[in-house]
Scaffold this active site. Structure first.
Site, PDB file in Angstrom:
ATOM      1  N   HIS A  93       0.818  -1.222   0.000  1.00  0.00           N
ATOM      2  CA  HIS A  93       0.000   0.000   0.000  1.00  0.00           C
ATOM      3  C   HIS A  93       0.848   1.266   0.000  1.00  0.00           C
ATOM      4  O   HIS A  93       0.341   2.339  -0.283  1.00  0.00           O
ATOM      5  CB  HIS A  93      -1.056  -0.019   1.114  1.00  0.00           C
ATOM      6  CG  HIS A  93      -0.563   0.258   2.503  1.00  0.00           C
ATOM      7  ND1 HIS A  93      -0.261  -0.745   3.403  1.00  0.00           N
ATOM      8  CD2 HIS A  93      -0.342   1.414   3.162  1.00  0.00           C
ATOM      9  CE1 HIS A  93       0.112  -0.197   4.548  1.00  0.00           C
ATOM     10  NE2 HIS A  93       0.074   1.107   4.432  1.00  0.00           N
ATOM     11  N   ASP A 229       1.346  -7.723   2.236  1.00  0.00           N
ATOM     12  CA  ASP A 229       1.408  -6.281   1.972  1.00  0.00           C
ATOM     13  C   ASP A 229       2.856  -5.789   1.815  1.00  0.00           C
ATOM     14  O   ASP A 229       3.369  -5.068   2.644  1.00  0.00           O
ATOM     15  CB  ASP A 229       0.697  -5.541   3.121  1.00  0.00           C
ATOM     16  CG  ASP A 229       0.363  -4.096   2.791  1.00  0.00           C
ATOM     17  OD1 ASP A 229       0.939  -3.565   1.822  1.00  0.00           O
ATOM     18  OD2 ASP A 229      -0.464  -3.500   3.502  1.00  0.00           O
ATOM     19  N   SER A 659       4.177   2.079   8.394  1.00  0.00           N
ATOM     20  CA  SER A 659       3.942   1.133   7.314  1.00  0.00           C
ATOM     21  C   SER A 659       5.232   0.927   6.549  1.00  0.00           C
ATOM     22  O   SER A 659       5.867   1.891   6.140  1.00  0.00           O
ATOM     23  CB  SER A 659       2.882   1.663   6.357  1.00  0.00           C
ATOM     24  OG  SER A 659       1.630   1.321   6.837  1.00  0.00           O
TER      25      SER A 659
HETATM   26  N1  ARG Z   1      -4.606   0.371   7.791  1.00  0.00           N
HETATM   27  C1  ARG Z   1      -3.348   0.474   7.113  1.00  0.00           C
HETATM   28  C2  ARG Z   1      -2.835   1.905   7.175  1.00  0.00           C
HETATM   29  O1  ARG Z   1      -3.316   2.675   7.923  1.00  0.00           O
HETATM   30  C3  ARG Z   1      -3.430  -0.048   5.720  1.00  0.00           C
HETATM   31  C4  ARG Z   1      -4.217   0.781   4.761  1.00  0.00           C
HETATM   32  C5  ARG Z   1      -4.256   0.215   3.373  1.00  0.00           C
HETATM   33  N2  ARG Z   1      -5.097  -0.964   3.260  1.00  0.00           N
HETATM   34  C6  ARG Z   1      -6.427  -0.940   3.051  1.00  0.00           C
HETATM   35  N3  ARG Z   1      -7.091  -2.049   3.039  1.00  0.00           N
HETATM   36  N4  ARG Z   1      -7.098   0.187   2.850  1.00  0.00           N
HETATM   37  O2  ARG Z   1      -2.243   2.500   6.352  1.00  0.00           O
HETATM   38  N1  GLU Z   2      -1.072   1.207   7.660  1.00  0.00           N
HETATM   39  C1  GLU Z   2      -0.427   2.253   8.418  1.00  0.00           C
HETATM   40  C2  GLU Z   2       0.507   3.097   7.563  1.00  0.00           C
HETATM   41  O1  GLU Z   2       0.299   3.230   6.394  1.00  0.00           O
HETATM   42  C3  GLU Z   2       0.275   1.657   9.562  1.00  0.00           C
HETATM   43  C4  GLU Z   2      -0.731   1.220  10.504  1.00  0.00           C
HETATM   44  C5  GLU Z   2      -0.733   2.066  11.720  1.00  0.00           C
HETATM   45  O2  GLU Z   2      -1.339   3.147  11.727  1.00  0.00           O
HETATM   46  O3  GLU Z   2      -0.111   1.585  12.669  1.00  0.00           O
HETATM   47  O4  GLU Z   2       1.404   3.730   8.055  1.00  0.00           O
END
Ligand code: ARG
Ligand code: GLU
Length: 734
Positions: A93, A229, A659
């Protein structure tokens, strides 16, 4: 007199007990994201938890530490170097935007993935940069010399910014590196980071979404998790190994500092570290500010987004065209929406506001007794008053932002601010039409992903939410339009989406082509413009000035409050709130299930992935090739006795920005790549609970398996330094 004194001393005694409880409570957890240059203070604890290498290997002043193998990837992710030739590992991502820029219907990397067959096939990513942090230095003394805590803010800021600019210049000259000085602890400390930013970055490997985004928004923020990921890039440098603009003659960046990859596995309880760039946390704020998150901003955002996501989802199932238009927008909107729900739950379950209130009582008692910081006495009362004044404005503005500006018809009108400015330039007719055409072309990206019928339904739902919650604050323009449609929001919506020119690219282009200098009447007559303009004006005149003053005031109070807390709890190890600078968090591999009957394992495997396979689903469809590798248990050296580890959880304190961060074992070897947090623990941006907070990572063995067996890019494995099990690895899963 005597009895009063003794009552006071009793009070003091009980407060000391409260203090004790609190300092114990706050050091028990392995919470914290530490500045690498201060890690020496933690060496003892880290060693007692299992660290097996000297802190110097993680970071040292002579510039040979592992910090040199970590990059700020793009503007908000982390990446790590995993070969002497500049290979970078980060999240899928995090590479998504770059892959989108390189994808086309003929080369659909989301559907098919991308694997370079050799270096020549690696694809330059326009605009992508990575930044190394070579060294950090505490410059608080220079920045804050003779600046008193209570100096008026405007003056204080001026003095500081002049000093910061001068120091940065000096550091640049002295070191030849870029220098950036940032405030820590709300401006109680300043650190300089000496950095190098490379700008020729190329895509090397990108799994299809069916692996890299497997489980999509359904599994987002959740454990157990089944997403691969990750994605792979490479840093290129000029002949001198220094940053250079893209050129075919550039060479892979050469380095001695890169992560060894450990494929021998881990078990529950093993020591881990996450090294990367967490973005924002607010662990030290008062109960008053946290109440605003808990009672105002989070709930309003969730409510507005629930409505919007429901409507978007419906329209996305009705038409494939809409699916494509809204899929990326939905991911963005849903990401915050889901995180905040977890956050509210975590704050509620842990009773965090009440805990903060108790803490504040103890702090207040300390402040009364303490004579070194005379201003500490009325900090909390000032915060309370400030928050009370601001809360109604904050509430209204949250509805403005999430409900009104959640309607694309209204938020997109902001583009017409620019259009109106073009009229003000006094251009000739042809110049005006040319300029406007350019502005409209710039809006093309918006229309490519816009569906009028979808947005009209959003208008109806969010306008109702806005009206129900805004009462006396509703601008006259809104009431007038509403009444003109017999107070029927459906009729209002039908009308405005028909009449407004903002709803289609052809209408705005036609407007640009026929524009005449001085004649903005068509814009001013547009009903959607009127809605946008009415709310923008009120915000500018009545809301934002109040909120800006509030934030500035709170920022000063927060700075003083954290300073006083550090004075009150001298033995507590404070860590600065995240500010997108390089940090180390440490914890343990640890399963999670605070409430359920069966403890979730700390690890998922390919078996779990295949069990979720659903050929009718966009996000749970396992690629045929992956299934056949699974059937044949063809894992090569990456499997463990016939199983293939996929993801795991650990108790490291991370946040957005982490991330892509390397997850390291006791020896500083990479065992995974961080990509998310578990729902139960997303409140860790405000409060870290070691029983519920988990960071989620892709297992390095899954990454290597996908690169090698699925992607057929085994040539990349050859340049990595892999520590493999000596004997067949014992079964460690479940
Ligand atoms: N929750 C993660 C973050 O905050 C991954 C976001 C991307 N993935 C998704 N399914 N939208 O960045
Ligand atoms: N998915 C998050 C990012 O893009 C990391 C998840 C979190 O917030 O810990 O940085």
């Amino acid at each position: 007199m005597y009895s009063k004194q003794s009552a006071t001393s009793l009070l003091i005694k009980s407060l000391i007990i409260i203090f004790f409880i609190f300092s114990d409570f706050s050091t028990r957890a392995k919470e914290g994201m530490w500045i690498p240059a201060t890690l020496k203070d933690h060496e003892k604890e880290m060693k007692s938890m299992g660290l097996q290498i000297p802190i110097d290997q993680l970071y040292n002043e002579s510039g040979t530490g592992l910090n040199n193998a970590i990059v700020l990837f793009g503007r908000g992710c982390t990446g790590e170097i995993i070969s002497s030739r500049g290979l970078i590992l980060t999240n899928h991502h995090c590479g998504y935007g770059s892959a989108q820029g390189l994808s086309s219907p003929e080369k659909d990397y989301f559907a098919n993935g991308f694997w370079a067959g050799n270096m020549k096939e690696e694809l330059p990513c326009k605009g992508l940069t990575v930044t190394f942090i070579r060294r950090m230095e505490n410059v608080t003394a220079q920045v804050l010399e003779n600046v008193s805590d209570t100096l008026r803010d405007a003056l204080r800021d001026t003095v500081i910014s002049i000093r910061v600019a001068a120091l940065e210049k000096e550091f640049k000259k002295k070191t030849g590196l870029d220098a950036s000085i940032k405030p820590y602890f709300e401006g109680n400390q300043y650190w300089v980071a000496l950095t190098e930013t490379y700008r020729d970055i190329r895509l090397v490997g990108f799994p299809p979404n069916a692996i890299g985004a497997f489980g999509g928004d359904v599994e987002n923020w959740m454990w157990p998790r089944h997403t691969g990921d990750f994605s792979v890039f490479r840093v290129y440098a000029g002949a001198d190994n220094k940053p250079a603009d893209y050129a075919t003659t550039n060479k892979p960046y050469e380095t001695e500092q890169f992560f060894k990859l450990n494929t021998t596995g881990y078990k529950e309880g093993d020591f881990t570290m996450v090294y990367g760039f967490p973005g924002t946390t607010k662990e030290y704020i008062s109960s008053y500010e946290l109440s605003q998150v808990y009672n105002i901003t989070d709930p309003i955002s969730i409510e507005a987004r629930t409505r919007k996501l429901d409507i978007w989802s419906k329209h996305m199932t009705w038409s494939r065209d809409n699916f494509i238009k809204y899929t990326s927008k939905r991911a963005g909107v849903a990401n915050g929406w889901k995180k905040w729900q977890g956050e509210l739950m975590g704050l509620r379950v842990n009773d965090v506001i009440a805990k903060k209130q108790t803490y504040e009582q103890a702090f207040q008692a300390w402040a009364k007794i303490d004579s070194t910081l005379p201003w500490a006495d009325n900090l909390l009362s000032q915060m309370r008053t400030a928050a009370e004044v601001a809360s109604p404005f904050l509430t209204q503005d949250q509805y403005n932002k999430e409900a009104l500006f959640g309607i694309e018809l209204i938020s997109q009108e902001a583009a017409f601010d620019n259009v109106i400015n073009c009229f003000r330039l006094g251009l000739s007719q042809s110049a005006l039409r040319d300029t406007l055409k350019k502005v409209m072309t710039g809006m093309g990206g918006f229309y490519k992903n816009y569906d009028l019928a979808t947005d009209r339904d959003v208008f109806i739902s969010l306008m109702v939410l806005y009206f129900n919650n805004s009462q006396a604050n509703i601008p006259d323009e809104y009431l007038a339009q509403y009444r003109a449609h017999d107070q029927d929001v459906n009729a209002w919506a039908a009308d405005i989406y028909k009449s407004s020119m903002i709803t289609s690219l052809s209408k705005v282009t036609e407007f640009a082509e026929n524009a005449t200098p001085g004649d903005t009447s068509k814009i001013f007559a547009d009903a959607a413009w009127k809605l946008y303009n009415a709310i923008a004006t009120i915000r500018k005149q009545k809301i934002l000035p109040v909120l800006q003053e509030y934030y500035a005031n709170m920022h000063r109070l927060d700075r003083l409050y954290i300073k006083a807390q550090m004075e009150a709890y001298k033995n507590k190890a404070f860590y600065p709130d995240a500010n997108l600078t390089l940090r180390v968090a440490y914890g343990q591999v640890k399963g999670l299930d605070p409430e359920g009957p069966a403890k979730y394992s700390f690890q998922t495997t390919l078996k779990d992935v295949v069990a979720l396979d659903d050929s009718t689903s966009d996000i749970f469809k396992v690629p045929a090739k992956l299934k056949s590798l699974y059937k044949a248990k063809d894992y090569r050296r990456w499997g463990v006795n016939g199983t293939m580890p996929v993801a795991f959880v650990a108790s490291n304190h991370t946040s957005g920005g982490n991330s892509g961060s390397p997850v390291l074992n006791a020896k500083g070897e990479l065992i995974g790549t961080n990509f998310d947090r578990a729902y139960e623990g997303t409140m860790s941006d405000y409060y870290f609970d070691p029983t519920r907070c988990r960071n989620i990572s892709v297992d390095i063995r899954y990454t290597l398996f996908v690169i090698d067996k699925f992607g057929g890019a085994g040539w990349l494995i050859d340049e990595m330094n892999i520590i493999a099990p000596k004997t067949p690895a014992p079964v460690k899963t479940k």
